[in-house]
Design an enzyme around this catalytic site. Structure first.
Site, PDB file in Angstrom:
ATOM      1  N   GLU A 194      46.228 -37.214 -16.841  1.00 12.88           N
ATOM      2  CA  GLU A 194      46.931 -35.987 -16.623  1.00 12.88           C
ATOM      3  C   GLU A 194      48.499 -36.424 -16.643  1.00 12.88           C
ATOM      4  O   GLU A 194      49.199 -35.848 -17.015  1.00 12.88           O
ATOM      5  CB  GLU A 194      46.688 -35.206 -15.460  1.00 12.88           C
ATOM      6  CG  GLU A 194      45.108 -34.867 -15.374  1.00 12.88           C
ATOM      7  CD  GLU A 194      44.262 -35.814 -15.162  1.00 12.88           C
ATOM      8  OE1 GLU A 194      42.951 -35.245 -14.532  1.00 12.88           O
ATOM      9  OE2 GLU A 194      44.368 -37.186 -14.877  1.00 12.88           O
TER      10      GLU A 194
ATOM     11  N   HIS B  82      47.179 -42.507 -15.420  1.00 12.67           N
ATOM     12  CA  HIS B  82      45.788 -41.501 -15.643  1.00 12.67           C
ATOM     13  C   HIS B  82      46.370 -40.277 -17.078  1.00 12.67           C
ATOM     14  O   HIS B  82      47.411 -40.216 -17.129  1.00 12.67           O
ATOM     15  CB  HIS B  82      45.633 -40.838 -14.240  1.00 12.67           C
ATOM     16  CG  HIS B  82      45.072 -41.500 -13.286  1.00 12.67           C
ATOM     17  ND1 HIS B  82      44.588 -41.158 -12.179  1.00 12.67           N
ATOM     18  CD2 HIS B  82      45.522 -43.038 -13.049  1.00 12.67           C
ATOM     19  CE1 HIS B  82      44.388 -42.169 -11.484  1.00 12.67           C
ATOM     20  NE2 HIS B  82      44.878 -43.102 -11.687  1.00 12.67           N
TER      21      HIS B  82
ATOM     22  N   CYS C  20      47.073 -37.110  -9.744  1.00 14.44           N
ATOM     23  CA  CYS C  20      47.309 -36.526 -10.708  1.00 14.44           C
ATOM     24  C   CYS C  20      47.569 -34.845 -10.445  1.00 14.44           C
ATOM     25  O   CYS C  20      48.264 -33.872 -10.854  1.00 14.44           O
ATOM     26  CB  CYS C  20      46.172 -36.407 -11.599  1.00 14.44           C
ATOM     27  SG  CYS C  20      46.227 -37.906 -12.453  1.00 14.44           S
TER      28      CYS C  20
ATOM     29  N   CYS D 252      42.526 -36.162  -9.745  1.00 14.85           N
ATOM     30  CA  CYS D 252      42.614 -37.066  -8.636  1.00 14.85           C
ATOM     31  C   CYS D 252      43.640 -36.479  -7.798  1.00 14.85           C
ATOM     32  O   CYS D 252      44.580 -35.811  -8.358  1.00 14.85           O
ATOM     33  CB  CYS D 252      42.600 -38.228  -8.860  1.00 14.85           C
ATOM     34  SG  CYS D 252      44.225 -38.957  -9.385  1.00 14.85           S
TER      35      CYS D 252
END
Length: 161
Positions: free
Chosen positions: A60, A58, A91, A88
């Site tokens: 991040e 992801h 993250c 999320c």
């Protein structure tokens, strides 16, 4: 530039990365993030889950990995993260583990759900007792596993994190 303008510029960079992932990158996604320390970008990334066959890639996490590599450290306590979307649960956990001091985000998790990125099921799973979660989870070989923990507890030259 005043502090609010500086923050908006950093957020624009995160959004720019999300647009790269959304429009220009094959097998990527519409999320971008940057890590900032002392007013400078030290890490950046956009979603690369499909492109790298890595469900943890992801934006991040990619930005955190980049910042840690660039700074030569595993913790980012003097840093902030700007992300194009509310993190999320994975993250958010990575941000906490990295000890980042502040999160700025653009889109909300509801905005993400509206385009097919719905993390609500994860938020709902976390508070459930282990026996009620969708993925079966079972403790196994705890006595044997304790050996590594006992060795770690006695280790005098360890780096705590």
């Amino acid at each position: 530039m005043n502090i609010d303008e500086v923050k908006k510029e950093f957020m624009r960079k995160a959004i720019e990365l999300s647009i790269i992932g959304s429009q220009y990158g094959v097998g990527q996604g519409p999320f971008g993030a940057i890590v900032v320390k002392d007013g400078k970008i030290v890490g950046q990334g956009h979603n690369k889950v499909v492109a790298t066959n890595d469900p943890t890639a992801h934006a991040e996490v990619v930005a955190i990995r980049d910042a840690c590599k660039n700074l030569g450290t595993f913790e980012l306590s003097d840093c902030e993260i700007y992300t194009s979307c509310e993190p999320c649960p994975m993250c958010l956990s990575a941000i906490y583990w990295a000890r980042i001091e502040k999160i700025y985000y653009g889109n909300t998790r509801d905005d993400a759900a509206a385009i097919g990125f719905d993390d609500a099921f994860l938020y709902n799973e976390i508070p459930l007792p282990l026996s009620e979660r969708k993925i079966a989870i079972e403790a196994l070989s705890r006595d044997e596993a304790q050996e590594a923990f006992m060795l770690w507890a006695k280790k005098e030259d360890k780096t705590e994190y």
